[in-house]
Design a protein around this motif. Structure first.
Motif, PDB file in Angstrom:
ATOM      1  N   ALA A  54       0.108   3.261   4.696  1.00  0.00           N
ATOM      2  CA  ALA A  54      -0.689   4.188   3.887  1.00  0.00           C
ATOM      3  C   ALA A  54       0.207   5.048   3.011  1.00  0.00           C
ATOM      4  CB  ALA A  54      -1.539   5.066   4.807  1.00  0.00           C
ATOM      5  N   LEU A  55       1.373   5.442   3.529  1.00  0.00           N
ATOM      6  CA  LEU A  55       2.319   6.224   2.735  1.00  0.00           C
ATOM      7  C   LEU A  55       2.856   5.410   1.564  1.00  0.00           C
ATOM      8  CD1 LEU A  55       3.945   8.799   2.317  1.00  0.00           C
ATOM      9  CD2 LEU A  55       5.630   7.942   3.953  1.00  0.00           C
ATOM     10  N   ALA A  56       3.081   4.124   1.775  1.00  0.00           N
ATOM     11  CA  ALA A  56       3.532   3.246   0.698  1.00  0.00           C
ATOM     12  C   ALA A  56       2.477   3.148  -0.400  1.00  0.00           C
ATOM     13  CB  ALA A  56       3.855   1.860   1.250  1.00  0.00           C
ATOM     14  N   VAL A  57       1.231   3.020  -0.007  1.00  0.00           N
ATOM     15  CA  VAL A  57       0.140   2.956  -0.985  1.00  0.00           C
ATOM     16  C   VAL A  57       0.024   4.274  -1.747  1.00  0.00           C
ATOM     17  CG1 VAL A  57      -2.358   2.682  -1.271  1.00  0.00           C
ATOM     18  CG2 VAL A  57      -1.115   1.215   0.329  1.00  0.00           C
ATOM     19  N   LEU A  58       0.166   5.399  -1.035  1.00  0.00           N
ATOM     20  CA  LEU A  58       0.111   6.717  -1.679  1.00  0.00           C
ATOM     21  C   LEU A  58       1.241   6.865  -2.698  1.00  0.00           C
ATOM     22  CD1 LEU A  58      -0.973   9.614  -1.948  1.00  0.00           C
ATOM     23  CD2 LEU A  58       0.482  10.238   0.005  1.00  0.00           C
ATOM     24  N   THR A  59       2.442   6.431  -2.327  1.00  0.00           N
ATOM     25  CA  THR A  59       3.585   6.503  -3.242  1.00  0.00           C
ATOM     26  C   THR A  59       3.328   5.685  -4.497  1.00  0.00           C
ATOM     27  OG1 THR A  59       5.103   6.790  -1.373  1.00  0.00           O
ATOM     28  CG2 THR A  59       6.055   6.083  -3.466  1.00  0.00           C
ATOM     29  N   ALA A  60       2.792   4.493  -4.319  1.00  0.00           N
ATOM     30  CA  ALA A  60       2.469   3.658  -5.475  1.00  0.00           C
ATOM     31  C   ALA A  60       1.434   4.330  -6.365  1.00  0.00           C
ATOM     32  CB  ALA A  60       1.953   2.296  -5.005  1.00  0.00           C
ATOM     33  N   GLY A  61       0.454   4.981  -5.740  1.00  0.00           N
ATOM     34  CA  GLY A  61      -0.567   5.672  -6.520  1.00  0.00           C
ATOM     35  C   GLY A  61       0.003   6.825  -7.318  1.00  0.00           C
ATOM     36  N   LEU A  62       0.920   7.595  -6.721  1.00  0.00           N
ATOM     37  CA  LEU A  62       1.536   8.708  -7.433  1.00  0.00           C
ATOM     38  C   LEU A  62       2.389   8.215  -8.603  1.00  0.00           C
ATOM     39  CD1 LEU A  62       2.602  11.010  -4.455  1.00  0.00           C
ATOM     40  CD2 LEU A  62       0.753  11.406  -6.087  1.00  0.00           C
ATOM     41  N   LEU A  63       3.069   7.092  -8.412  1.00  0.00           N
ATOM     42  CA  LEU A  63       3.875   6.534  -9.494  1.00  0.00           C
ATOM     43  C   LEU A  63       2.998   6.024 -10.632  1.00  0.00           C
ATOM     44  CD1 LEU A  63       6.537   4.604  -7.388  1.00  0.00           C
ATOM     45  CD2 LEU A  63       7.048   6.394  -9.052  1.00  0.00           C
ATOM     46  N   ALA A  64       1.996   5.278 -10.275  1.00  0.00           N
ATOM     47  CA  ALA A  64       1.172   4.637 -11.302  1.00  0.00           C
ATOM     48  C   ALA A  64       0.213   5.616 -11.982  1.00  0.00           C
ATOM     49  CB  ALA A  64       0.381   3.479 -10.691  1.00  0.00           C
ATOM     50  N   PHE A  65      -0.251   6.612 -11.242  1.00  0.00           N
ATOM     51  CA  PHE A  65      -1.274   7.515 -11.775  1.00  0.00           C
ATOM     52  C   PHE A  65      -0.818   8.972 -11.703  1.00  0.00           C
ATOM     53  CE2 PHE A  65      -3.413   3.834  -9.797  1.00  0.00           C
ATOM     54  CZ  PHE A  65      -3.967   3.261 -10.947  1.00  0.00           C
ATOM     55  N   ALA A 104       4.470  -6.323   9.550  1.00  0.00           N
ATOM     56  CA  ALA A 104       4.171  -7.112   8.356  1.00  0.00           C
ATOM     57  C   ALA A 104       3.309  -6.310   7.389  1.00  0.00           C
ATOM     58  CB  ALA A 104       3.467  -8.402   8.748  1.00  0.00           C
ATOM     59  N   THR A 105       2.474  -5.431   7.905  1.00  0.00           N
ATOM     60  CA  THR A 105       1.594  -4.627   7.060  1.00  0.00           C
ATOM     61  C   THR A 105       2.390  -3.735   6.120  1.00  0.00           C
ATOM     62  OG1 THR A 105      -0.091  -4.613   8.782  1.00  0.00           O
ATOM     63  CG2 THR A 105      -0.276  -2.933   7.070  1.00  0.00           C
ATOM     64  N   VAL A 106       3.427  -3.086   6.641  1.00  0.00           N
ATOM     65  CA  VAL A 106       4.247  -2.201   5.815  1.00  0.00           C
ATOM     66  C   VAL A 106       5.009  -3.014   4.759  1.00  0.00           C
ATOM     67  CG1 VAL A 106       6.107  -0.518   5.807  1.00  0.00           C
ATOM     68  CG2 VAL A 106       4.460  -0.533   7.675  1.00  0.00           C
ATOM     69  N   LEU A 107       5.516  -4.169   5.145  1.00  0.00           N
ATOM     70  CA  LEU A 107       6.259  -5.006   4.196  1.00  0.00           C
ATOM     71  C   LEU A 107       5.398  -5.398   3.009  1.00  0.00           C
ATOM     72  CD1 LEU A 107       8.285  -7.314   6.610  1.00  0.00           C
ATOM     73  CD2 LEU A 107       9.152  -5.423   5.227  1.00  0.00           C
ATOM     74  N   VAL A 108       4.174  -5.764   3.272  1.00  0.00           N
ATOM     75  CA  VAL A 108       3.264  -6.137   2.183  1.00  0.00           C
ATOM     76  C   VAL A 108       2.903  -4.913   1.346  1.00  0.00           C
ATOM     77  CG1 VAL A 108       0.962  -7.016   1.653  1.00  0.00           C
ATOM     78  CG2 VAL A 108       2.346  -8.131   3.408  1.00  0.00           C
ATOM     79  N   ALA A 109       2.630  -3.775   2.011  1.00  0.00           N
ATOM     80  CA  ALA A 109       2.256  -2.557   1.288  1.00  0.00           C
ATOM     81  C   ALA A 109       3.380  -2.077   0.383  1.00  0.00           C
ATOM     82  CB  ALA A 109       1.856  -1.464   2.278  1.00  0.00           C
ATOM     83  N   LEU A 110       4.633  -2.319   0.763  1.00  0.00           N
ATOM     84  CA  LEU A 110       5.768  -1.870  -0.038  1.00  0.00           C
ATOM     85  C   LEU A 110       5.859  -2.575  -1.388  1.00  0.00           C
ATOM     86  CD1 LEU A 110       8.655  -1.416   2.552  1.00  0.00           C
ATOM     87  CD2 LEU A 110       7.547   0.343   1.186  1.00  0.00           C
ATOM     88  N   LEU A 111       5.204  -3.699  -1.533  1.00  0.00           N
ATOM     89  CA  LEU A 111       5.213  -4.389  -2.821  1.00  0.00           C
ATOM     90  C   LEU A 111       4.580  -3.522  -3.920  1.00  0.00           C
ATOM     91  CD1 LEU A 111       4.199  -8.000  -1.713  1.00  0.00           C
ATOM     92  CD2 LEU A 111       6.482  -7.164  -2.317  1.00  0.00           C
ATOM     93  N   LEU A 112       3.653  -2.654  -3.534  1.00  0.00           N
ATOM     94  CA  LEU A 112       2.961  -1.821  -4.520  1.00  0.00           C
ATOM     95  C   LEU A 112       3.888  -0.773  -5.138  1.00  0.00           C
ATOM     96  CD1 LEU A 112      -0.466  -1.335  -2.698  1.00  0.00           C
ATOM     97  CD2 LEU A 112       0.041  -2.844  -4.623  1.00  0.00           C
ATOM     98  N   PRO A 113       4.571   0.078  -4.348  1.00  0.00           N
ATOM     99  CA  PRO A 113       5.481   1.040  -4.990  1.00  0.00           C
ATOM    100  C   PRO A 113       6.659   0.377  -5.686  1.00  0.00           C
ATOM    101  CG  PRO A 113       5.687   1.145  -2.594  1.00  0.00           C
ATOM    102  CD  PRO A 113       4.484   0.309  -2.889  1.00  0.00           C
ATOM    103  N   VAL A 114       7.129  -0.757  -5.166  1.00  0.00           N
ATOM    104  CA  VAL A 114       8.224  -1.464  -5.838  1.00  0.00           C
ATOM    105  C   VAL A 114       7.786  -1.914  -7.229  1.00  0.00           C
ATOM    106  CG1 VAL A 114       9.604  -3.579  -5.810  1.00  0.00           C
ATOM    107  CG2 VAL A 114       9.400  -2.197  -3.752  1.00  0.00           C
TER     108      VAL A 114
END
Length: 351
Positions: A54-65, A104-114
């Motif tokens: 969830a933190l990875a998704v939040l980070t991606a959201g802050l970067l993108a938006f 595995a969930t975190v690894l996949v989620a990390l693709l978003l902020p990357v």
């Protein structure tokens, strides 16, 4: 009689064993083929690490938006944008956590902020592209009004061999030192207030640029506009030092800087010469919406992070070189001087 009792006991054991197997299968402790350990590990790899994911998704959201983060309270949006590239540090931290927990969930989620970070800043890491034949090299430096070695600073900047040198925080005591130290290589210069421009090429039409925010009663001259006559055509050069910002309990105090940026943006918009170069300590990064009056009209650097402040451990580039009808193809920092800022050098392609 005894044999019937033994038969009933054997049948009860079989039923109990079957029930136990079915219970283990339903709870994930037994795979259909009997590989209980493999099935449990496979399932838990996707169940572990939901909070880091969830933190990875939040980070991606802050970067993108990041523009969606409001500025109404404490200018949180601008504060985030001032340090936006550093959100990428969340990725290696979460990656280590994912490997440690085998998630595995975190690894996949990390693709978003990357993906988001690469889209925003990946280009700055690329090597400098081949520059065109016509270019200008410019150095921008806030020399600090407490600089103990202006002579050494001037020599260091001239040693980079730029066509233009823009300086801020010039004091009446240090100004003659810079003038003397730069006179040989830079015979043309213009100074207004605490900002100045030294040039290898002739300067004309130099004048004070009024970017003083309302409410300031003391003398405040931090803007300069001049025309540089280069072999490749005339360039309108702007040197500016926007008001400082402060970070406190109430957030980011940047109203004066934003107002001054608006005045500077209007001046650039009214500029009649086609090619414009802006050099200055803008007390902000190009991602900060506070500089929108400038970034909406001018190009920022295509290559190089060039973090310039503070000099001891630079975390942000608040010294900027921007251009209109020209391209800042690369930015780099120069070695530290006696200032609390690092100098930055820009390669600019005209046209």
């Amino acid at each position: 009689m005894v044999e019937r009792a033994r038969a009933r006991s054997h049948e009860a054991s079989r039923v109990k064993a079957g029930a136990s197997w079915w219970t283990r299968r339903r709870t994930g402790r037994c795979a259909p083929d009997g590989d209980t350990k493999g099935n449990a590990s496979s399932r838990s790899a996707w169940r572990r690490g939901r909070a880091p994911a969830a933190l990875a998704v939040l980070t991606a959201g802050l970067l993108a938006f990041h523009r969606a983060v409001p500025n109404s309270v404490g200018r949180l949006g601008s504060l985030l944008e001032a340090f936006l590239p550093w959100l990428g540090l969340v990725v290696p931290v979460l990656l280590g956590l994912a490997l440690l927990r085998r998630s595995a969930t975190v690894l996949v989620a990390l693709l978003l902020p990357v993906a988001a970070w690469t889209y925003l800043f990946g280009g700055l890491l690329l090597p400098e592209a081949n520059s065109a034949a016509y270019e200008v090299v410019a150095v921008q430096h806030n020399v600090s009004d407490e600089n103990p070695d202006p002579v050494g600073t001037a020599r260091a900047l001239a040693g980079a061999g730029p066509d233009l040198i823009a300086l801020e925080e010039l004091t009446p005591r240090a100004l003659p030192v810079y003038e003397k130290a730069l006179a040989t290589d830079y015979p043309h210069h213009a100074v207004r207030g605490t900002v100045g421009l030294w040039s290898k090429h002739p300067l004309t039409g130099s004048r004070l640029l009024d970017i003083k925010p309302r409410g300031l009663t003391k003398t405040w001259s931090r803007g300069l506009r001049t025309v540089v006559r280069t072999p490749h055509g005339e360039i309108a050069a702007y040197v500016a030092h926007l008001p400082s910002v402060r970070v406190g309990a109430g957030g980011l105090a940047s109203s004066r800087r934003d107002e001054s940026a608006g005045l500077l943006g209007k001046a650039v918009a009214a500029e009649k010469l086609r090619s414009v170069i802006l050099l200055g300590d803008l007390n902000s990064t190009v991602d900060d919406r506070g500089l929108a009056p400038l970034t909406s009209r001018m190009n920022a650097a295509e290559r190089g992070f060039a973090f310039s402040f503070p000099a001891v451990f630079p975390v942000a580039r608040i010294d900027q070189v921007m251009a209109r009808s020209a391209t800042v193809v690369h930015l780099r920092t120069l070695p530290a001087t006696g200032s609390d800022h690092l100098p930055i050098a820009a390669r600019i392609t005209l046209g």
